[in-house]
Design an enzyme around this catalytic site. Structure first.
Site, PDB file in Angstrom:
ATOM      1  N   VAL A  12      -5.829  38.017 101.462  1.00  0.00           N
ATOM      2  CA  VAL A  12      -4.834  38.758 102.133  1.00  0.00           C
ATOM      3  C   VAL A  12      -5.390  40.190 102.832  1.00  0.00           C
ATOM      4  O   VAL A  12      -5.195  40.436 104.107  1.00  0.00           O
ATOM      5  CB  VAL A  12      -3.897  39.261 100.921  1.00  0.00           C
ATOM      6  CG1 VAL A  12      -2.568  39.859 101.880  1.00  0.00           C
ATOM      7  CG2 VAL A  12      -3.049  38.070 100.495  1.00  0.00           C
ATOM      8  N   GLU A  13      -6.310  41.065 102.206  1.00  0.00           N
ATOM      9  CA  GLU A  13      -6.781  42.083 102.593  1.00  0.00           C
ATOM     10  C   GLU A  13      -7.637  42.002 103.731  1.00  0.00           C
ATOM     11  O   GLU A  13      -7.714  42.603 104.575  1.00  0.00           O
ATOM     12  CB  GLU A  13      -7.283  42.884 101.410  1.00  0.00           C
ATOM     13  CG  GLU A  13      -6.259  43.824 100.384  1.00  0.00           C
ATOM     14  CD  GLU A  13      -5.623  44.598 100.956  1.00  0.00           C
ATOM     15  OE1 GLU A  13      -6.172  45.343 101.835  1.00  0.00           O
ATOM     16  OE2 GLU A  13      -4.627  44.960 100.303  1.00  0.00           O
TER      17      GLU A  13
END
Length: 470
Positions: A122-123
């Protein structure tokens, strides 16, 4: 031997035999700056003597899932977005193969849900040098201030926000702290993205309105509201990839890399040569190094692919030339690059290039610059310099205005400012303005994802919101 090699075989026992238990989660830590892993000395033990079962790492990850699916429209939307882009998912999954075993090992050692090991998807999409518009960097997208809070060194020589071992350790520390503060992993993750202070404010607003303060009940920016669903979407895909038309890459349940302690300064190019690995592979595992030399006095480690640690060990033993061709000095007074280069006896263009100094800038007193080693400066970079080196630059003062001498009895003539100076001042003003704008932007998790997907991938369905990772 001038370079002391202590291999970190992640989660391996010191026995180094075929019965090694790679699922052991007992962490060790030599000191506060070292990774929580057991060390094996390459001088007395061979990497080839240590084996691991080739169990599927994805199974281990699934077995460690603890979080409940949200089963919300937002999660379904994120799953659909990912399943519609199998090539993008496959690329990020393939990149993760270098780091996932280590991250899962650390997550297991802390008894955290293995969903947390998927958070770099996600990051940063597992791009180690990913950088957001708000200057968050690395797998875990640490902002500069947060990195300092968690003792991640950011100086001339390295940025540990990009270091695979150090940033993972810091991110897990941070998430554990947030989970303890808020009592749920959903709120901890939202706080990781939006900031603990903002979550507290949202909870206070709900309390004042007589509303619940759990994750689902809080009002959040759209980016933060989508943040946990994004993670849970990856969870769903890992849990049942076939259902979404995704093929996960084969990941064996053993270390991808070995960490080697640096006992003497050594050039990056030499490590690549002795380890016999592609340059790109080295930098994927060691993205924190800012300079072409790795410093022994900074307690640094070199990560090498598991199979190449022994090659590096053998080649290093047979290498008789100097290991490092660079050293560092501190500039005593503020001067131009040309002046500093004359004082140090080095080429001005080389000094600019190796230290990333734009033309026209002056080096401020107290700055540290990298220069070639000479017989006059043969030693390794000192601990104090390795830990605290900084480089500060400034524009030279503008030339004095061209003022004609006033004639007696007449009005003083107007001073003429040279055009070049006006242009420079205008450029400086613009630069300061854009710098302030960039600094005021909040960190966006979807930015890191979009940047990492630069190879022709579509953007995430969620709109970028304001995020304030503290």
């Amino acid at each position: 031997m001038r370079l002391y090699c202590a291999a970190v075989l992640f989660a391996a026992l010191l026995s180094g035999c075929a019965s090694t238990d790679w699922s052991s989660d007992t962490p060790t830590k030599a000191n506060a700056r070292s990774s929580k892993v057991t060390r094996v000395n390459l001088q007395s033990q061979s990497v080839s003597k240590v084996y691991a079962p080739s169990d599927n790492l994805w199974i281990r990850i699934r077995d460690g899932f603890q979080m409940e699916p949200l089963d919300s429209p937002l999660e379904i939307e994120q799953v659909r977005w990912l399943s519609a882009r199998p090539d993008y998912v496959n690329r990020s999954m393939t990149r993760s193969s270098r780091y996932l075993f280590y991250i899962v090992q650390e997550v297991n050692a802390r008894n955290m849900p293995t969903e947390i090991a998927l958070l770099p998807f996600v990051e940063s999409a597992f791009v180690t040098n990913a950088k957001s518009s708000a200057k968050a960097v690395g797998l875990w997208q640490f902002m500069p201030a947060t990195g300092k809070d968690f003792r991640l060194t950011q100086n001339v020589f390295r940025d540990e926000r990009r270091d695979v071992l150090q940033s993972t350790d810091a991110a897990l520390d941070y998430l554990q702290r947030l989970n303890k503060q808020f009592g749920s992993w959903e709120l901890a993750l939202a706080a990781y993205n939006w900031g603990a202070g903002n979550i507290l404010k949202a909870q206070k607003r709900n309390l004042a309105a007589g509303l619940p303060t759990d994750y689902e009940s809080l009002t959040m920016p759209r980016e933060t509201r989508n943040y946990v669903p994004k993670l849970m979407a990856y969870r769903q895909i890992v849990l049942d990839p076939k259902a979404y038309g995704i093929v996960l890459p084969d990941l064996e349940n053993h270390p991808y890399f070995v960490a080697v302690d640096v006992g003497s300064d050594i050039d990056v190019d030499l490590v690549i040569q002795l380890a016999e690995i592609p340059t790109e592979e080295f930098h994927s595992l060691n993205p924190s190094f800012n300079k072409p030399v790795i410093l022994s006095n900074a307690n640094q480690q070199i990560l090498l692919p598991f199979a190449h640690a022994e090659i590096f060990q053998t080649n290093l033993k047979n290498y008789s030339k100097p290991l490092s061709s660079w050293t560092a000095v501190q500039v005593s007074k503020t001067e131009s690059v040309d002046q500093v280069s004359k004082t140090l006896g080095v080429d001005a263009d080389m000094l600019r290039t190796i230290n990333g100094i734009p033309k026209g800038m002056r080096i401020k007193a107290g700055s540290t610059v990298l220069i070639p080693k000479t017989s006059r400066r043969p030693g390794d970079v000192s601990t104090a310099m390795a830990e605290n080196a900084s480089l500060s630059l400034e524009k030279p003062a503008p030339p004095a205005p061209n003022c004609a001498k006033p004639v007696k009895g007449q009005k003083a003539a107007k001073c003429v400012v040279p055009k070049s100076t006006k242009s420079a001042e205008k450029g400086t003003s613009k630069g300061n303005s854009s710098s302030k704008n960039a600094a005021s932007q909040h960190k966006s998790a979807s930015t890191g994802l979009a940047k990492s997907a630069k190879n022709g991938n579509s953007a995430s369905p969620s709109v970028k919101g304001s995020s304030n990772k503290q």
